[in-house]
Write a protein that holds these residues in place. Structure first.
Motif, PDB file in Angstrom:
ATOM      1  N   GLY A  23       1.053  -1.089   0.078  1.00 20.44           N
ATOM      2  CA  GLY A  23      -0.001   0.061   0.025  1.00 20.44           C
ATOM      3  C   GLY A  23       0.780   1.269   0.082  1.00 20.44           C
ATOM      4  O   GLY A  23       1.869   1.350   0.609  1.00 20.44           O
ATOM      5  N   ALA A  24       0.465   2.122  -0.830  1.00 20.45           N
ATOM      6  CA  ALA A  24       1.203   3.479  -0.854  1.00 20.45           C
ATOM      7  C   ALA A  24       0.887   4.420   0.542  1.00 20.45           C
ATOM      8  O   ALA A  24      -0.247   4.427   0.649  1.00 20.45           O
ATOM      9  CB  ALA A  24       0.782   4.360  -2.084  1.00 20.45           C
ATOM     10  N   LEU A  25       1.921   4.964   0.856  1.00 20.12           N
ATOM     11  CA  LEU A  25       1.916   5.690   2.183  1.00 20.12           C
ATOM     12  C   LEU A  25       3.099   6.637   1.823  1.00 20.12           C
ATOM     13  O   LEU A  25       4.354   6.302   2.092  1.00 20.12           O
ATOM     14  CB  LEU A  25       2.013   5.111   3.395  1.00 20.12           C
ATOM     15  N   THR A  52       6.488   4.023  -0.767  1.00 19.41           N
ATOM     16  CA  THR A  52       6.618   5.499  -1.042  1.00 19.41           C
ATOM     17  C   THR A  52       7.210   6.142  -2.174  1.00 19.41           C
ATOM     18  O   THR A  52       8.354   5.440  -2.560  1.00 19.41           O
ATOM     19  CB  THR A  52       7.242   6.005   0.268  1.00 19.41           C
ATOM     20  N   TYR A  53       6.648   7.176  -2.660  1.00 23.96           N
ATOM     21  CA  TYR A  53       7.735   7.873  -3.515  1.00 23.96           C
ATOM     22  C   TYR A  53       8.710   8.821  -2.546  1.00 23.96           C
ATOM     23  O   TYR A  53       8.664   8.726  -1.360  1.00 23.96           O
ATOM     24  CB  TYR A  53       6.770   8.993  -3.927  1.00 23.96           C
ATOM     25  N   VAL A  54       9.766   9.294  -3.127  1.00 21.36           N
ATOM     26  CA  VAL A  54      10.687  10.396  -2.609  1.00 21.36           C
ATOM     27  C   VAL A  54      10.571  11.572  -3.233  1.00 21.36           C
ATOM     28  O   VAL A  54      10.417  11.668  -4.514  1.00 21.36           O
ATOM     29  CB  VAL A  54      11.955   9.787  -2.605  1.00 21.36           C
ATOM     30  N   ALA A  55       9.995  12.710  -2.569  1.00 21.54           N
ATOM     31  CA  ALA A  55       9.845  14.142  -3.206  1.00 21.54           C
ATOM     32  C   ALA A  55      10.949  14.844  -3.187  1.00 21.54           C
ATOM     33  O   ALA A  55      11.338  15.468  -2.094  1.00 21.54           O
ATOM     34  CB  ALA A  55       8.509  14.687  -2.343  1.00 21.54           C
ATOM     35  N   PHE A 273      -2.966   3.573   0.040  1.00 21.83           N
ATOM     36  CA  PHE A 273      -3.513   2.943   1.255  1.00 21.83           C
ATOM     37  C   PHE A 273      -3.886   4.017   2.009  1.00 21.83           C
ATOM     38  O   PHE A 273      -5.177   4.185   2.715  1.00 21.83           O
ATOM     39  CB  PHE A 273      -2.334   2.019   1.794  1.00 21.83           C
ATOM     40  N   HIS A 274      -2.832   5.015   2.377  1.00 17.38           N
ATOM     41  CA  HIS A 274      -3.562   6.225   3.179  1.00 17.38           C
ATOM     42  C   HIS A 274      -2.864   7.536   2.570  1.00 17.38           C
ATOM     43  O   HIS A 274      -1.672   7.828   2.180  1.00 17.38           O
ATOM     44  CB  HIS A 274      -2.721   6.290   4.683  1.00 17.38           C
ATOM     45  N   GLY A 275      -3.802   8.401   1.959  1.00 16.23           N
ATOM     46  CA  GLY A 275      -3.261   9.482   1.163  1.00 16.23           C
ATOM     47  C   GLY A 275      -2.538  10.660   1.822  1.00 16.23           C
ATOM     48  O   GLY A 275      -1.682  11.098   1.480  1.00 16.23           O
ATOM     49  N   GLY A 276      -3.374  11.066   2.980  1.00 13.54           N
ATOM     50  CA  GLY A 276      -2.893  12.101   3.916  1.00 13.54           C
ATOM     51  C   GLY A 276      -3.202  13.534   3.488  1.00 13.54           C
ATOM     52  O   GLY A 276      -4.166  13.681   2.901  1.00 13.54           O
ATOM     53  N   THR A 277      -2.116  14.503   3.546  1.00 14.94           N
ATOM     54  CA  THR A 277      -2.609  15.725   3.280  1.00 14.94           C
ATOM     55  C   THR A 277      -1.495  16.570   2.482  1.00 14.94           C
ATOM     56  O   THR A 277      -0.236  16.064   2.909  1.00 14.94           O
ATOM     57  CB  THR A 277      -2.778  16.556   4.595  1.00 14.94           C
TER      58      THR A 277
END
Length: 579
Positions: A23-25, A52-55, A273-277
């Motif tokens: 899942g993406a978090l 996870t991506y890395v920004a 899985f959890h988008g966040g903000t």
């Protein structure tokens, strides 16, 4: 040490077939003090992996100022994933899309004329330095060295952008030279041309889609004839933009597609899985003929909502996963009720009237020319003598402008509405306040300049001698937070403060329905943008940003408050859906 590899038909973990259920978090969209909670809930849903991506632009907003601490502590995030007994997938880009501003690329990288996402030598020099820093964190945390990382992705949906194989080869070389030994993947939508253009024979192709699972896995298999099938982005929801609706997907349909994926033996990464903000000013924007900035919430209709609470989709997905993999008996505990109350707000005066700090220039200076990373800049110019109203014409405004003549509001110009002209009265000084509403995160509009482009005219006559004043909204809010004296609330941008009394730190939901457009902060924490344009109505305040006692709320309103108070409500209000 554990081994992880690609076999003829499956991922192999210590030589045994292994189905990745991920899942993406995104660590950069969740308060660091809440990472562990979200990761634990992923395990309780039955996931065995976190992606996870890395920004890049979160880590290096200004060239050479690299930061991997606090919110950017990717190493700590991966360690928490490992401590929970889960694997990790890292997608460092350098381009990530993700509805994140500028697709994750720093403004300093995309400014000016240069070839992005290509084998251009200048571009490769910059991304080499970036990737080396990321891999210094990731390499020692690979599964074959006792860590959680099992897969690393090369670029991101590159087939939708370009076909520069030399660029992809350079990324692979950089990655391997930095000590990455786990399997390398690419991801593209299941379209023949994209899958062909976006990868290399030595890389394992995966897909991104949210429905028609059987058909799309077949397309992927045609391009990846051996090894495991994997959907690296199983879209279980969607993102929202200002002026639109809150997007949701039908729970049973999403669960059925997940079931089809897992029953076919395919691996999956649920996005999200959890988008966040999109806290602060980190939202991106789309532009497919019309500019549409993304809202602050990245709820995504995911199994965990924006505040990290399980939804019906969490339990439906958990039931599906239990058919194919062990799922813990434990369930997440219900969230404690959030305080509900009304907080009066006190006006503390105008906040966009900082004196012009630069010498006049012939044309307005863009945000990029100013090296300005905040949301606003004000442009002032002396008007020529005239006996009556005139037609103000702009080459382009990016992205929303409020126009004043001698301090009096005249109107707005919006990129979304394709506005270019406005009739203004005679006067001495023209002031144009411009907001960057979010940088486009997709396709060939990456790196577009912000602000006023070109030289504005009045009745066809060039207006020259512009003062361009950058306004740092976070710094302005910090300064105003200490104010105790009230001021008159006039027309135009006004700042407001209030105190939220709490018995203990708590997640909060700040209802912005009675406000127009602006930015909000709690105890200096930048919650993000609000806009009555909707659909989003609440700003999520994470508990770690609060404290027992008074919590200082600062509201920087750009237009007007319909009521001088703040409402704290019981839960998320994300707007009307299409149903």
């Amino acid at each position: 040490m554990t081994s992880f590899s690609i076999g003829d038909t499956d991922f192999l973990r210590d030589g045994q077939p292994h189905q990745v259920i991920s899942g993406a978090l995104h660590y950069f969209r969740v308060h660091p003090d809440q990472w562990q909670d979200r990761i634990r809930k992923a395990r309780l849903m039955g996931l065995n992996t976190i992606e996870t991506y890395v920004a890049w632009n979160a880590h290096e907003p200004r060239r050479g100022e690299w930061d991997a601490t606090g919110w950017n502590d990717l190493g700590r995030f991966l360690d928490l994933v490992h401590a929970e007994g889960l694997d990790a997938i890292v997608r460092p880009g350098p381009y990530i899309c993700a509805e994140w501003h500028n697709g994750g690329l720093p403004n300093w990288l995309t400014a000016g004329e240069r070839s992005l996402r290509s084998s251009d030598p200048e571009f490769l020099v910059d991304i080499s330095a970036y990737l080396r820093r990321v891999y210094e964190i990731v390499a020692p945390r690979q599964v074959d060295r006792g860590g959680p990382v099992v897969l690393v992705q090369i670029e991101n949906e590159y087939g939708a952008y370009g076909s520069d194989k030399a660029y992809l080869e350079a990324l692979v070389t950089l990655t391997k030279d930095a000590g990455i030994t786990v399997p390398l993947t690419t991801v593209d939508q299941p379209v023949d041309q994209m899958l062909e253009d976006g990868s290399l024979p030595a890389l394992h192709k995966t897909g991104s889609f949210g429905s028609r699972t059987t058909e799309r896995l077949a397309t992927l298999r045609a391009h990846q004839p051996t090894g495991p099938l994997m959907c690296s982005e199983f879209w279980d929801g969607w993102f929202d933009w200002w002026g639109g609706v809150h997007h949701t997907t039908e729970v049973d349909a999403a669960a059925a597609d997940l079931d089809a994926m897992l029953s076919a033996g395919a691996s999956v990464n649920i996005y999200m899985f959890h988008g966040g903000t999109n806290f602060g000013l980190t939202n991106g924007a789309n532009h497919k003929g019309r500019y549409l900035p993304i809202v602050t919430s990245y709820d995504y209709d995911a199994p965990l909502d924006e505040a990290g609470n399980p939804t019906a989709k969490f339990f439906a997905f958990r039931d599906v996963i239990a058919k194919y993999a062990p799922v813990p008996e434990e369930l997440p505990t219900a969230a404690s009720p959030s305080p509900t109350l009304t907080v009066p707000l006190t006006p503390v005066g105008a906040w966009t009237d900082a004196p012009a700090a630069d010498a006049a220039t012939e044309t307005p200076r863009t945000f990029d020319a100013l090296a300005h990373l905040s949301a606003l800049a004000r442009y002032d110019v002396a008007l020529p003598p005239t006996e009556g109203p005139g037609l103000l014409s702009l080459e382009e405004v990016r992205d929303l402008a409020w126009v004043q003549v001698d301090g009096q509001p005249i109107g707005t110009l919006s990129r979304t509405r394709h506005d270019r002209t406005l009739r203004i009265p005679a006067g001495r000084t023209l002031s144009i306040l411009v907001e960057d509403q979010g940088r486009v995160n997709y396709d060939h509009r990456l790196g577009e300049e912000k602000g006023l482009l070109g030289t504005p005219t009045l009745d066809g006559i060039l207006l020259t001698g512009w003062h361009s004043t950058p306004l740092d909204v976070a710094e302005i809010a910090r300064t105003l937070a200490a104010r105790t004296d009230a001021a008159e609330a006039g027309s135009g941008p006004s700042a407001w403060i209030g105190d939220i009394p709490l018995d203990a730190p708590s997640d909060l939901f700040l209802d912005t329905t009675a406000w127009s457009k602006g930015y909000a902060f709690v105890n200096g924490f930048f919650l993000g943008r609000y806009w009555r344009n909707g659909p989003q109505r609440t700003l999520f305040v994470p508990a770690p940003a609060t404290r027992a006692g008074n919590n200082r709320l600062v509201v920087l309103e750009l237009e007007n408050l319909l009521a001088p108070h703040a409402e704290l409500v019981a839960g998320l209000l994300l707007g009307d859906t299409e149903e």
